[in-house]
Scaffold this motif. Sequence first.
Motif, mmCIF file in Angstrom:
data_model
loop_
_atom_site.group_PDB
_atom_site.id
_atom_site.type_symbol
_atom_site.label_atom_id
_atom_site.label_comp_id
_atom_site.label_asym_id
_atom_site.label_seq_id
_atom_site.Cartn_x
_atom_site.Cartn_y
_atom_site.Cartn_z
ATOM 1 N N PHE A 99 7.518 35.709 16.256
ATOM 2 C CA PHE A 99 7.778 34.347 16.428
ATOM 3 C C PHE A 99 9.173 34.239 17.211
ATOM 4 N N HIS A 100 10.133 35.034 16.736
ATOM 5 C CA HIS A 100 11.471 34.873 17.461
ATOM 6 C C HIS A 100 11.287 35.304 19.092
ATOM 7 N N GLN A 101 10.756 36.296 18.877
ATOM 8 C CA GLN A 101 10.327 36.892 20.614
ATOM 9 C C GLN A 101 9.564 35.716 21.417
ATOM 10 N N GLU A 102 8.649 34.989 20.686
ATOM 11 C CA GLU A 102 7.934 33.835 21.533
ATOM 12 C C GLU A 102 8.891 32.877 21.757
ATOM 13 N N ALA A 103 9.854 32.378 20.573
ATOM 14 C CA ALA A 103 10.658 31.298 20.844
ATOM 15 C C ALA A 103 11.650 31.687 22.240
ATOM 16 N N VAL A 104 11.981 33.112 22.346
ATOM 17 C CA VAL A 104 12.835 33.324 23.288
ATOM 18 C C VAL A 104 12.203 33.112 24.746
ATOM 19 N N ASN A 105 10.986 33.688 24.665
ATOM 20 C CA ASN A 105 10.187 33.709 25.855
ATOM 21 C C ASN A 105 10.039 32.095 26.258
ATOM 22 N N GLU A 121 9.137 17.798 23.138
ATOM 23 C CA GLU A 121 9.051 17.775 21.646
ATOM 24 C C GLU A 121 8.942 18.943 20.873
ATOM 25 N N ILE A 122 9.083 19.368 19.592
ATOM 26 C CA ILE A 122 9.434 20.392 18.952
ATOM 27 C C ILE A 122 7.960 21.189 18.846
ATOM 28 N N ILE A 123 8.042 22.468 19.279
ATOM 29 C CA ILE A 123 6.734 23.215 19.269
ATOM 30 C C ILE A 123 6.516 23.593 17.580
ATOM 31 N N LEU A 168 9.423 26.633 8.423
ATOM 32 C CA LEU A 168 10.268 27.892 8.844
ATOM 33 C C LEU A 168 10.489 27.561 10.206
ATOM 34 N N VAL A 169 11.724 28.059 10.642
ATOM 35 C CA VAL A 169 12.038 28.030 12.194
ATOM 36 C C VAL A 169 12.191 29.224 12.610
ATOM 37 N N ALA A 170 11.785 29.457 13.811
ATOM 38 C CA ALA A 170 12.017 30.665 14.742
ATOM 39 C C ALA A 170 12.937 30.181 15.904
ATOM 40 N N SER A 171 14.276 30.704 15.859
ATOM 41 C CA SER A 171 15.111 30.242 16.744
ATOM 42 C C SER A 171 14.981 30.816 18.310
ATOM 43 N N SER A 172 15.196 30.181 19.127
ATOM 44 C CA SER A 172 15.309 30.632 20.616
ATOM 45 C C SER A 172 16.743 31.247 20.976
ATOM 46 N N THR A 173 17.681 31.124 20.286
ATOM 47 C CA THR A 173 18.998 31.696 20.540
ATOM 48 C C THR A 173 19.648 32.359 19.653
ATOM 49 N N ALA A 174 19.723 31.990 18.239
ATOM 50 C CA ALA A 174 20.093 32.974 17.192
ATOM 51 C C ALA A 174 18.993 34.140 17.020
ATOM 52 N N ALA A 175 19.581 35.021 16.463
ATOM 53 C CA ALA A 175 18.933 36.211 16.140
ATOM 54 C C ALA A 175 17.679 35.859 15.242
ATOM 55 N N ALA A 176 16.859 36.713 15.128
ATOM 56 C CA ALA A 176 15.597 36.618 14.167
ATOM 57 C C ALA A 176 16.013 36.534 12.772
ATOM 58 N N ASN A 177 15.419 35.842 12.006
ATOM 59 C CA ASN A 177 15.733 35.593 10.623
ATOM 60 C C ASN A 177 16.203 36.880 9.918
ATOM 61 N N ALA A 178 17.142 36.925 9.207
ATOM 62 C CA ALA A 178 17.791 37.977 8.541
ATOM 63 C C ALA A 178 16.713 38.658 7.662
ATOM 64 N N PRO A 179 16.845 39.993 7.438
ATOM 65 C CA PRO A 179 15.833 40.592 6.631
ATOM 66 C C PRO A 179 16.029 40.166 4.944
#
Length: 867
Positions: A281-287, A333-335, A347-358
């Motif tokens: 999800f984080h990868q897609e948010a970055v893309n 609008e928010i995806i 839950l939020v996948a950020s386009s800027t911050a790192a992926a959710n911490a383990p």
Amino acid sequence: MALSAKEKLFNQVITHYAESGSGFTAQDCADFIQVNRSVVSHYLNRLCDDGLLRKENTRPVRFFVIAEAAGTVSVLPAVHEKNDVFSQLIGVRGSLSEVVALCRSAVDYPGDGLPVLLAGESGVGKSHLASLVYQYALERNVIAANAPFVELNCADYANNPELLSATLFGYTRGAFTGADREKRGAFDDADGGYLFLDEVHRLSAENQEKLFLFMDKGYFYRLGNNRTAHPTAIRFIFATTENIDTVLLNTFRRRIPVRVTLPNYISRPLPERIAHVNHFFHQEAVNLRQDIHFNTLVMHQLVTSPVRGNIGELKNQIKVMCATAWSNTPHGEIIRVQGGHLTGEILVASSTAAANAPDVSTFLPKSMNDQVIFRDFCHSGNVMLLNRKLEQLLTDVNGAFSTEALYSGYIWQKTMQAANELENLSGIQLSQELRKTLWLCLNYTLYISRETETLDELTRISDYVSGKASLLADECITLLARNVTPQPLPLLRPLLSCAFHSLAGEDDLIQGIIVAHGRTTASSIAGIANQLTGGYYFKAFDMPNSTSTREIIDLLIAHVSRLRQGAGLIILVDMGSLREIYEEIKLHLHGELLVINNVSTMMALDIASKIQERLPMAEIIEAAHGAYDVEARHYSGMQPGNKIIISCISGEGISRKLKDIVQRYLVQETIDIVTMEYDDLKWKITHADPSLNGTRLIITTTDLEAGYIPLLSVEQLIKERAQILKRDYFHGLLQEGALEPMVEEVVKLFTVEGIASRLSFLNPMVIINEVEAVIKQYEGFYKIHFESYLRMNLFMHIALMIERVMVNNGVRHREETELTFQQQAFVAVHDTFFQALNRKYHLSLPLTEILMIFEIMEPWISVDTPA
């Protein structure tokens, strides 16, 4: 930080051979790590170079632990940096820790490293791991910075093995029709680097042979030229989705010492599955350059459903989800990625911050987990101290998250959902601190794989908790299985029992159960009663409408077996055969039993309030008969008394002998010992005969289900540990220090019975006493008390051996055997202990007979370090 294979090998060596005077061989260590004997031998030689081992060049070579190393080194420091290329691999400290350790070892091995074979289903990440192996080799400078990484999928050439051979080795002009010039192959391109052959099982037998010949000799021939050798230096990685043992030639397979299997997606630990979903999800948010919101339902679907294509297919599913949401979202609008309805926590996948911490457990030092934090928690049950320790560890030491961010994410949210349901069902309110503890314990057990010994240790430590706390823990585990993950988490029970101990309070005089047909009928009634009285007084069982009375009884028996004995039990049922339930359940209880039909919410609330007031069962029964139009059955249960029953299936004679032994060690003379025919005892137990009331213990020669009465078979008496016998069977019955000598007498009794029919002329009673004197000398010499079953084995063997030697000089087939150091030491002292027997019976024991005694005793003695 993961240990290398060499480091793990040394830790195993320390564990098994630190005190061994005879040393060990490479073959002895074959099961310690998943590589072949030659690699083990290499590691052992490197440990010799490190000054941790020494070796003697015997045949086979024997290695010895250097005393200073054994005394000061328990875990070797890891040689790999924490931030190497593998450190970001999901599962590097979990399900893939052994895999990564072997891959590192394959790269670090001197020369051209070791070939690696990666096995696993399609999509589990074999190609990704192969690329990491290559990058790790670059990091370690074992290959040049510009070394190539060549990948070839053998499946592309499955129907044309000659073309694959040409692609691998190249060909000369005229080698086949259309070969109008010489052409280099993959072996040339990979020179100095890595060649990754995917789907290697599609190689023909001929190409497998060519491959292992190159691995042996270091050079190859081009197709069409068998005279000109081409030497190259290549490191190999192979991958397959098939069974290694059936699809590859033995000769080829033997050339690949490092073989690892990657688990499929659904079998990975839950935190790793969550980490994969978060990562994609984080990868897609970055893309898409925009945050992506998704709910816990989406997460739950993705982490609990098997994915046919594993991680690769999971990535594609998330990509399609995000593409669809992107397409349907107006600009600005928010995806939102929806699973069903957008309900539950977001839950939020950020386009800027790192992926959710383990999850938390990723950062817990293993040694601290095992030896300090959770063990101390089980001792104290202090939830605030546990939370504070872990918060400080995670925020200060690792700097991984803030305290607020620590308690977030999918597992936290689903755990809170289970906690809310537990409150509604039990009527007990959970503080925020306890909710945190719940989550921390769940994370620990989800991520950390632990041996039975750890579970046993924590269970023993948590033995002080109340029965109600254990029941709450079971209830909570059931809800976590429903909300978070269905995977078994046995380590969670002692942890949660300790967490709930203070909250649950002391056990009630009476425990309640509600059993009703319907999806939530029992839970609803029990939940209302518990909530309104503010305590966990009723355990609910929701039964499908098709459930039979027999199934209900089996379920209740399983539950009753987990209850603390002595308390009364009230069972409220909606329908079913009351008589059947009553007749069977009463056989499994020590206390009073009341079964009432036609349960209702008002009835449950009334009885819960009476349990809360700690009213005796008699008052509850009287009130129930007057207030409700119900059918009720009451069983008075076991009354206090002093009686031990001894029964032997072989007859009254053995029972009387056992009685004589036990009688001598009783703490008080007022305890009666009754011998009983086995069939008579069995009938009385089956029919719950009142004559059994007051029975403290039943001792039998044959195992038997005795319901509520503690029953001890002679086999258990001989084999069970002393502390278990004292706690579970003989508490308050025997004099101080009487258990061990009593058990020794029982051992002698059954040894005499066992050998009497097998001895031809020796007197069993006489020889047993003589053999006992020998055994006691061994115990004194080695400063150990032999376990009872070992003692019985020695009694049998030595008595029969003496008569065998007297008749035919004994067995002698190992007289020329070359002795180990331990065997030599044992033989050297043997004659001293047998001096009296040798003199009386004019014996001269053959070496073979002495070695047979040694083999019986070997697991229990340390011959090289006697006092």
